[in-house]
Design a protein around this motif. Structure first.
Motif, mmCIF file in Angstrom:
data_model
loop_
_atom_site.group_PDB
_atom_site.id
_atom_site.type_symbol
_atom_site.label_atom_id
_atom_site.label_comp_id
_atom_site.label_asym_id
_atom_site.label_seq_id
_atom_site.Cartn_x
_atom_site.Cartn_y
_atom_site.Cartn_z
ATOM 1 N N THR A 78 0.824 -1.214 0.000
ATOM 2 C CA THR A 78 0.000 0.000 0.000
ATOM 3 C C THR A 78 0.853 1.257 0.000
ATOM 4 O O THR A 78 0.648 2.179 -0.807
ATOM 5 C CB THR A 78 -0.939 0.001 1.210
ATOM 6 N N ARG A 79 1.820 1.316 0.897
ATOM 7 C CA ARG A 79 2.674 2.507 0.991
ATOM 8 C C ARG A 79 3.464 2.713 -0.299
ATOM 9 O O ARG A 79 3.587 3.843 -0.791
ATOM 10 C CB ARG A 79 3.635 2.378 2.176
ATOM 11 N N ILE A 80 3.981 1.645 -0.863
ATOM 12 C CA ILE A 80 4.846 1.756 -2.043
ATOM 13 C C ILE A 80 4.070 2.255 -3.250
ATOM 14 O O ILE A 80 4.500 3.184 -3.947
ATOM 15 C CB ILE A 80 5.500 0.389 -2.331
ATOM 16 N N ILE A 81 2.915 1.669 -3.525
ATOM 17 C CA ILE A 81 2.176 2.038 -4.733
ATOM 18 C C ILE A 81 1.641 3.458 -4.634
ATOM 19 O O ILE A 81 1.588 4.192 -5.640
ATOM 20 C CB ILE A 81 1.031 1.025 -4.998
ATOM 21 N N ILE A 82 1.258 3.908 -3.445
ATOM 22 C CA ILE A 82 0.759 5.273 -3.288
ATOM 23 C C ILE A 82 1.884 6.282 -3.511
ATOM 24 O O ILE A 82 1.702 7.307 -4.182
ATOM 25 C CB ILE A 82 0.122 5.455 -1.899
ATOM 26 N N VAL A 83 3.069 6.006 -2.978
ATOM 27 C CA VAL A 83 4.208 6.907 -3.172
ATOM 28 C C VAL A 83 4.575 6.993 -4.647
ATOM 29 O O VAL A 83 4.841 8.077 -5.178
ATOM 30 C CB VAL A 83 5.407 6.444 -2.323
ATOM 31 N N PHE A 84 4.576 5.868 -5.344
ATOM 32 C CA PHE A 84 4.895 5.879 -6.770
ATOM 33 C C PHE A 84 3.850 6.665 -7.558
ATOM 34 O O PHE A 84 4.190 7.397 -8.509
ATOM 35 C CB PHE A 84 4.987 4.455 -7.302
ATOM 36 N N ALA A 85 2.581 6.536 -7.192
ATOM 37 C CA ALA A 85 1.529 7.268 -7.900
ATOM 38 C C ALA A 85 1.670 8.771 -7.670
ATOM 39 O O ALA A 85 1.505 9.571 -8.606
ATOM 40 C CB ALA A 85 0.156 6.782 -7.432
ATOM 41 N N ILE A 86 1.979 9.183 -6.438
ATOM 42 C CA ILE A 86 2.173 10.603 -6.148
ATOM 43 C C ILE A 86 3.417 11.125 -6.867
ATOM 44 O O ILE A 86 3.421 12.256 -7.379
ATOM 45 C CB ILE A 86 2.281 10.821 -4.626
ATOM 46 N N LEU A 87 4.465 10.313 -6.928
ATOM 47 C CA LEU A 87 5.680 10.732 -7.632
ATOM 48 C C LEU A 87 5.406 10.970 -9.108
ATOM 49 O O LEU A 87 5.876 11.964 -9.693
ATOM 50 C CB LEU A 87 6.760 9.664 -7.454
ATOM 51 N N ARG A 88 4.662 10.089 -9.740
ATOM 52 C CA ARG A 88 4.328 10.281 -11.154
ATOM 53 C C ARG A 88 3.504 11.546 -11.360
ATOM 54 O O ARG A 88 3.706 12.280 -12.329
ATOM 55 C CB ARG A 88 3.571 9.059 -11.678
ATOM 56 N N GLN A 89 2.592 11.830 -10.433
ATOM 57 C CA GLN A 89 1.797 13.044 -10.540
ATOM 58 C C GLN A 89 2.653 14.285 -10.330
ATOM 59 O O GLN A 89 2.462 15.311 -11.000
ATOM 60 C CB GLN A 89 0.664 13.006 -9.499
ATOM 61 N N ALA A 90 3.615 14.213 -9.407
ATOM 62 C CA ALA A 90 4.490 15.356 -9.151
ATOM 63 C C ALA A 90 5.368 15.658 -10.356
ATOM 64 O O ALA A 90 5.646 16.829 -10.656
ATOM 65 C CB ALA A 90 5.354 15.089 -7.917
ATOM 66 N N ALA A 153 4.666 -3.243 14.201
ATOM 67 C CA ALA A 153 5.831 -2.360 14.206
ATOM 68 C C ALA A 153 5.619 -1.131 13.333
ATOM 69 O O ALA A 153 6.280 -0.104 13.543
ATOM 70 C CB ALA A 153 7.068 -3.118 13.727
ATOM 71 N N GLN A 154 4.703 -1.184 12.366
ATOM 72 C CA GLN A 154 4.480 -0.075 11.447
ATOM 73 C C GLN A 154 3.219 0.723 11.772
ATOM 74 O O GLN A 154 2.902 1.676 11.062
ATOM 75 C CB GLN A 154 4.369 -0.596 10.005
ATOM 76 N N THR A 155 2.512 0.360 12.828
ATOM 77 C CA THR A 155 1.239 1.001 13.162
ATOM 78 C C THR A 155 1.433 2.022 14.266
ATOM 79 O O THR A 155 2.111 1.756 15.264
ATOM 80 C CB THR A 155 0.210 -0.053 13.604
ATOM 81 N N ARG A 156 0.837 3.176 14.108
ATOM 82 C CA ARG A 156 0.896 4.223 15.122
ATOM 83 C C ARG A 156 -0.025 3.899 16.296
ATOM 84 O O ARG A 156 -1.091 3.302 16.114
ATOM 85 C CB ARG A 156 0.506 5.580 14.516
ATOM 86 N N GLU A 157 0.379 4.331 17.469
ATOM 87 C CA GLU A 157 -0.435 4.079 18.656
ATOM 88 C C GLU A 157 -1.772 4.810 18.579
ATOM 89 O O GLU A 157 -2.791 4.303 19.056
ATOM 90 C CB GLU A 157 0.322 4.505 19.910
ATOM 91 N N THR A 158 -1.772 5.992 17.978
ATOM 92 C CA THR A 158 -3.029 6.742 17.861
ATOM 93 C C THR A 158 -4.049 6.005 17.004
ATOM 94 O O THR A 158 -5.248 6.014 17.313
ATOM 95 C CB THR A 158 -2.745 8.129 17.257
ATOM 96 N N ASP A 159 -3.578 5.360 15.938
ATOM 97 C CA ASP A 159 -4.499 4.592 15.085
ATOM 98 C C ASP A 159 -5.021 3.362 15.814
ATOM 99 O O ASP A 159 -6.198 3.000 15.677
ATOM 100 C CB ASP A 159 -3.794 4.189 13.792
ATOM 101 N N ALA A 253 12.329 1.493 1.232
ATOM 102 C CA ALA A 253 12.809 0.285 1.916
ATOM 103 C C ALA A 253 13.285 0.606 3.326
ATOM 104 O O ALA A 253 13.012 -0.162 4.274
ATOM 105 C CB ALA A 253 13.937 -0.348 1.108
ATOM 106 N N ALA A 254 13.968 1.740 3.501
ATOM 107 C CA ALA A 254 14.458 2.112 4.829
ATOM 108 C C ALA A 254 13.337 2.523 5.762
ATOM 109 O O ALA A 254 13.480 2.417 6.992
ATOM 110 C CB ALA A 254 15.476 3.243 4.706
ATOM 111 N N SER A 255 12.215 2.991 5.207
ATOM 112 C CA SER A 255 11.112 3.432 6.064
ATOM 113 C C SER A 255 10.468 2.278 6.826
ATOM 114 O O SER A 255 9.748 2.509 7.813
ATOM 115 C CB SER A 255 10.047 4.146 5.225
ATOM 116 N N PHE A 256 10.685 1.041 6.387
ATOM 117 C CA PHE A 256 10.154 -0.121 7.085
ATOM 118 C C PHE A 256 11.136 -0.691 8.101
ATOM 119 O O PHE A 256 10.895 -1.761 8.665
ATOM 120 C CB PHE A 256 9.756 -1.210 6.091
#
Length: 257
Positions: A78-90, A153-159, A253-256
């Protein structure tokens, strides 16, 4: 459409993992020899239950239909495909790279990031189940634990707190006790927020180029010329000079961790 294609590619390999009794039953059916019972549940001395091969095949085929949803919602996809889509739009590119390329790159990057989880599942759940050392229920429990640890490990406590309040769950003592029905939506929400944060940071330098080009064109009185036509080569040049793809993929990759 693409998800069905990948399921079709994985199906022959998954069939190789089925127990030998499946093929023996099919051979007996061809010869007219009575096969295994269609529905049988055997209770073990420790209280667990083993199901007949027919029910196990039904469970595997049902799980295959959920494979695309599991791949998208319980992994880094999910994170990867959204970042790639935003990058293409940018960048201002509408169809390049194409959706097929972005999805394929996202899938292989997901397999790379999730390889420790997949290896743990293979060693602790899949291989013992193939060797008939554990039952299907225990194999499913062992499979869920690595994914549970990864998502936690990737989920925020607030969520997590948000969905625990919605579900009215207050008796959880440790994070490891969070049930999957709460962890999965909390994980997806965190992934969406993280993806948009990374996308916002990627958008800033390209936005600056658009503003500069638009200001120069207005100062020159060329208001009828679209700034996107002029700024697109500069954005592509900047992205190539800084080795943008390597930076974006490395950051993802480093963000995970």
């Amino acid at each position: 459409m693409h998800a069905k294609k990948y399921v079709g590619l994985l199906l022959p390999w998954l069939l190789l993992l089925l127990p030998a009794e499946v093929y023996a039953q099919a051979e007996n059916a061809i010869k007219g020899i009575p096969g295994l019972p269609a529905v049988t549940v055997q209770t073990n001395p420790d209280g667990s239950q083993n199901y007949t091969v027919t029910l196990q095949i039904l469970a595997i085929m049902t799980a295959l239909s959920l494979l695309p949803a599991i791949l998208m919602m319980m992994t880094s996809f999910t994170r990867i495909i959204i970042v790639f889509a935003i990058l293409r739009q940018a960048l201002g590119l509408q169809q390049s790279p194409s959706n097929q390329i972005l999805i394929g790159l996202s899938l292989f990057l997901t397999f790379f990031i999730m390889s420790p989880v997949f290896n743990q599942v293979n060693e602790e759940a899949l291989q013992p189940y193939i060797k008939e050392q554990i039952g299907p229920v225990e194999a499913l429990e062992r499979t869920s634990k690595p994914f549970h640890a990864f998502m936690l490990a990737q989920t925020r406590e607030t969520d997590l707190d948000l969905f625990m309040r919605i579900a009215d769950v207050n008796d959880i003592q440790t994070p490891q006790d969070v049930p999957m029905n709460i962890l999965v939506p909390a994980f997806v929400t965190s992934e969406l927020k993280t993806a948009f944060q990374i996308g916002f940071i990627l958008f800033i330098p390209f936005l600056v180029i658009d503003i500069v080009v638009a200001s120069v064109l207005m100062a020159m009185g060329m208001m009828m010329l679209s700034p996107l036509i002029i700024s697109l080569p500069f954005k592509i040049m900047l992205f190539v000079l800084v080795d943008g793809w390597a930076m974006v993929i490395g950051t993802l990759a480093a963000s995970f961790g």
